[in-house]
Motif scaffolding. Structure first.
Motif, short mmCIF file in Angstrom:
data_model
loop_
_atom_site.label_atom_id
_atom_site.label_comp_id
_atom_site.label_asym_id
_atom_site.label_seq_id
_atom_site.Cartn_x
_atom_site.Cartn_y
_atom_site.Cartn_z
N PHE A 139 19.48 53.15 23.38
CA PHE A 139 19.47 52.99 21.93
C PHE A 139 20.15 51.71 21.47
CE2 PHE A 139 18.26 57.34 22.29
CZ PHE A 139 17.28 57.43 21.33
N THR A 140 20.97 51.13 22.32
CA THR A 140 21.51 49.81 21.99
C THR A 140 20.39 48.79 21.93
OG1 THR A 140 23.68 50.27 22.96
CG2 THR A 140 23.05 47.96 22.74
N TRP A 141 19.45 48.90 22.87
CA TRP A 141 18.34 47.95 22.90
C TRP A 141 17.29 48.29 21.85
CZ3 TRP A 141 18.83 43.45 25.01
CH2 TRP A 141 19.76 43.27 26.05
N LEU A 142 17.11 49.57 21.57
CA LEU A 142 16.21 49.93 20.47
C LEU A 142 16.74 49.40 19.15
CD1 LEU A 142 15.17 53.61 21.30
CD2 LEU A 142 13.73 51.58 21.37
N LEU A 143 18.04 49.53 18.96
CA LEU A 143 18.65 49.02 17.73
C LEU A 143 18.58 47.51 17.67
CD1 LEU A 143 20.17 49.88 15.18
CD2 LEU A 143 22.30 49.64 16.46
N ALA A 144 18.61 46.85 18.83
CA ALA A 144 18.52 45.39 18.86
C ALA A 144 17.20 44.89 18.29
CB ALA A 144 18.69 44.89 20.29
N ILE A 145 16.14 45.68 18.47
CA ILE A 145 14.83 45.27 17.95
C ILE A 145 14.86 45.17 16.43
CG2 ILE A 145 12.41 45.98 17.72
CD1 ILE A 145 12.63 47.26 20.47
N SER A 146 15.57 46.11 15.80
CA SER A 146 15.58 46.14 14.34
C SER A 146 16.81 45.48 13.74
CB SER A 146 15.51 47.59 13.85
OG SER A 146 16.61 48.33 14.34
N GLY A 147 17.64 44.86 14.59
CA GLY A 147 18.89 44.31 14.11
C GLY A 147 18.74 43.28 13.00
N LEU A 148 17.83 42.33 13.16
CA LEU A 148 17.62 41.27 12.17
C LEU A 148 16.31 41.45 11.39
CD1 LEU A 148 18.72 38.07 14.14
CD2 LEU A 148 20.02 39.30 12.43
N SER A 149 15.62 42.54 11.64
CA SER A 149 14.30 42.72 11.02
C SER A 149 14.36 42.64 9.51
CB SER A 149 13.70 44.06 11.45
OG SER A 149 13.52 44.11 12.83
N GLN A 150 15.39 43.28 8.92
CA GLN A 150 15.48 43.30 7.47
C GLN A 150 15.59 41.90 6.89
OE1 GLN A 150 14.94 47.31 6.92
NE2 GLN A 150 15.08 45.71 5.40
N LEU A 151 16.36 41.03 7.53
CA LEU A 151 16.52 39.67 7.01
C LEU A 151 15.20 38.91 7.05
CD1 LEU A 151 19.97 38.64 8.54
CD2 LEU A 151 19.45 39.08 6.13
N PHE A 152 14.45 39.06 8.14
CA PHE A 152 13.16 38.38 8.24
C PHE A 152 12.18 38.90 7.19
CE2 PHE A 152 14.58 37.41 12.65
CZ PHE A 152 14.42 36.03 12.60
N ILE A 153 12.15 40.22 7.01
CA ILE A 153 11.25 40.81 6.02
C ILE A 153 11.60 40.33 4.63
CG2 ILE A 153 10.65 42.99 4.89
CD1 ILE A 153 9.21 42.65 7.47
N TRP A 154 12.87 40.38 4.29
CA TRP A 154 13.29 40.00 2.93
C TRP A 154 13.07 38.52 2.66
CZ3 TRP A 154 18.45 43.13 3.53
CH2 TRP A 154 18.17 44.49 3.34
N MET A 155 13.31 37.69 3.66
CA MET A 155 13.07 36.25 3.47
C MET A 155 11.59 35.98 3.27
SD MET A 155 15.69 34.49 6.19
CE MET A 155 15.07 32.83 5.83
#
Length: 614
Positions: free
Chosen positions: A458-474
């Motif tokens: 789950f550390t690596w699963l969480l890594a996938i979504s770690g910066l996703s929000q910033l990319f989506i919002w930008m």
């Protein structure tokens, strides 16, 4: 026109067709029998019209048949029938196809979604770790900067959502039209992966949260929560919306109680420590690890705010998005100020950043929650059980949102041609059922909750979504900027926009700047985390920055495959005609009149066809 059918038996008296707005209708056939003896048409307003076909009851030899048996059999048949593909015009363009989704999300649902969806372990538990790294002043500064970005982004997303209402893919499609198709593909893929991985993450978190009360095998609780979430989503958008309404009400009530109790404790009205005031701002101090500590807050804040964009993602399943979405966007400021900033400030006055409880893992349940520590450490008991219950409700809420969102995102990728067309299947109840099944399969990863390797997985699963929000919002903010640039370049009036973002054109530029700044600072703290005292850590870097290589590979792969080497679409070349909806008083009035005439003609034709068939 979307047609919602309800099961019906033979005993009957009336048929009612309700028309809502310009494109939503509900046909009530719960009591129809025989030939209609009278047709009455009543048009109440442009937003609600009712056409009723009524008749007198006709005597029947089978009047002794049990109504309950008929209903039971009919409902079962209707349930089985609901999984069949919804009839659609195969020759229609993609913008018409998305209207097959159910229009069942009401304004009250949307208001609670805008206020509470996404509030989960990020705010209720994860903020404890960030407080330990940044200190109270650092945590508040980081959240304030991120809150400014969020406010600008939501208003920009609201304007785009109204302009491109009905567009397949929603805000994941905006970059493809307004910026560059390759960027749009990369963002869509990343955002879909994020929601697919959030589901198993929340299932495990729910099991660990329940372990606060018992030591039973966590996979049992994973199964229980999983079944609940699946059943809720089988009811489609309405099931999702009603569940979110209930869960978000619980969250807001708990947060309201926490705010009141915290103020009482700080002022010495409760607890064992008397007046607290700014005690913890003096010792141990306002900052931990200086500026670098502040930089750790930005991505945590983005993770905490994650899910707030579902307000726009669900626009195609809302009954009246033109009025509901702007209203929800304006109400987001209350979520930012009262739910995030105020609770964060109160925690900073009640918990010192060097508290040993804050150094625990976020997986330790409510014991690591700054909300629990803030109350329990000052002598107030029992509260941990209530907060733990709300954390569980919040986790189930996010799991519910992830199953709902991931299935809709998979559908949009299929309809855009990025995934196999086999996934482009919407059943009779407006559910993307095949995408729904794919999301469920991803959720089954959550059964590693009982494994010794669950933290690594789950550390690596969480890594996938770690910066996703910033990319989506930008990407949302850049899309809004490009829309305004294109309209100016092509001589289009802003009066054609149904809702104008309160933050305007420059608000989106501010959001882009804050987002870019957050990405840069996250690179710094990811490769040299504060707890390592400046030492480089490659594993930690990829665990916190994995989303960036995913976006880069998807972006470059799309460009290579389609041989599209243009970095962006010139403003004067952006297509503002194919997808955008133009809003003006005359156009809206003409469209409603045409829709009204078509609806009446459709009813008359169906009645004539039925008479001929008899």
């Amino acid at each position: 026109m979307y047609l919602s059918r309800t099961p019906f038996c033979r005993k009957a008296h009336s048929l009612t067709l309700r028309l809502f707005g310009k494109g939503c209708a509900e046909l009530d056939m719960s009591s129809i029998q025989g030939e209609p003896s009278m047709v009455s048409i009543e048009i109440e307003s442009t937003k609600k019209r009712e056409i009723e076909v009524s008749e007198k009851p006709i005597a029947s030899a089978d009047t002794t048949v049990s109504t309950s048996k008929c209903n039971a059999k009919t409902y079962f048949q209707d349930f089985c029938h609901s999984f069949k593909r919804k009839d659609s015009d195969l020759d229609s363009d993609v913008e018409a196809q998305d209207t097959q989704l159910s229009k069942t999300i009401k304004s009250r649902h949307l208001l609670m979604i805008s206020l509470g969806t996404g509030i989960a372990t990020g705010l209720l538990v994860g903020n404890g770790q960030v407080l330990a790294k940044a200190g109270p002043a650092g945590l508040i500064i980081g959240y304030t900067v991120s809150s400014i970005m969020i406010y600008c982004i939501i208003h920009a997303a609201g304007e785009l959502g109204i302009c491109y209402r009905g567009l397949v893919g929603n805000f994941t499609r905006y970059p493809s039209i307004l910026i560059d198709p390759s960027l749009g593909f990369a963002i869509s893929l990343l955002y879909t992966l994020q929601w697919l991985t959030v589901l198993p993450l929340q299932l495990v978190t729910a099991a660990i949260t329940i372990s606060f009360w018992t030591d039973v095998n966590p996979d049992i609780f994973v199964l229980c929560v999983f079944i609940v979430v699946i059943i809720v989503n089988l009811f489609g958008a309405r099931g999702y919306a009603e569940t979110e309404f209930f869960c978000n009400c619980c969250k807001i009530l708990m947060i309201t109680g926490f705010i009141i109790l915290s103020i009482v404790i700080i002022t010495g009205g409760a607890g064992k420590d008397g007046y607290i005031g700014a005690k913890y701002w003096i010792h141990p101090g306002p900052f931990a690890h200086g500026f670098k500590g502040v930089c750790t807050v930005f991505t945590y804040a983005a993770f905490s705010y994650g899910g707030i964009e579902v307000v726009v993602l669900s626009i195609d399943e809302q009954e009246d998005p033109v009025s509901a979405v702007p209203n929800a966007c304006k109400k987001v400021v209350y979520r930012i100020l009262l739910i995030y900033l105020l609770t964060t400030i109160l925690v900073c006055f009640l918990v010192p950043y060097d508290s040993p409880n804050l150094l625990g893992s976020s997986h330790s349940g409510s014991h690591a929650s700054p909300f629990v520590i803030a109350i329990e450490s000052h002598g107030v008991k029992v509260v941990p059980h209530f907060i733990n219950a709300v954390i569980l409700i919040s986790v189930i809420s996010v799991a519910n949102s992830s199953l709902y969102s991931s299935s809709r995102l998979l559908l949009s990728l299929s309809e855009q041609g990025s995934l196999p067309q086999w996934l482009n299947f919407i059943d009779m109840n407006g559910r993307p059922i095949r995408c729904f099944i794919i999301s469920i399969l991803f959720g089954m990863i959550g059964f590693v909750a009982a494994s010794d390797k669950r933290e690594d997985v789950f550390t690596w699963l969480l890594a996938i979504s770690g910066l996703s929000q910033l990319f989506i919002w930008m990407s949302m903010s850049l899309s809004h900027i490009r829309l305004r640039d294109a309209m100016k370049s092509q001589g289009k009036s802003l009066d054609e926009i149904g809702y104008k973002a309160q933050t305007g054109y420059w608000g989106s530029w501010l959001a882009v700047f804050i987002g870019f700044f957050s990405l840069v600072t996250q690179f710094w703290v990811a490769i040299a985390p504060v707890e390592k005292h400046g030492e480089l850590d490659v594993v930690n870097f990829f665990q916190n920055y994995l989303a960036f290589p995913i976006v880069l590979v998807a972006y470059l792969g799309h460009k290579i495959y389609y041989k599209n080497w243009r970095l962006w679409i010139p403003a004067d070349k952006i297509d503002l005609d194919s997808h955008r909806r133009i809003y003006s008083a005359t156009a809206v009035e003409e469209q409603e009149q045409e829709q009204e005439e078509d609806d009446i003609q459709s009813i008359q034709t169906s009645i004539i066809s039925r008479d001929e068939g008899k």
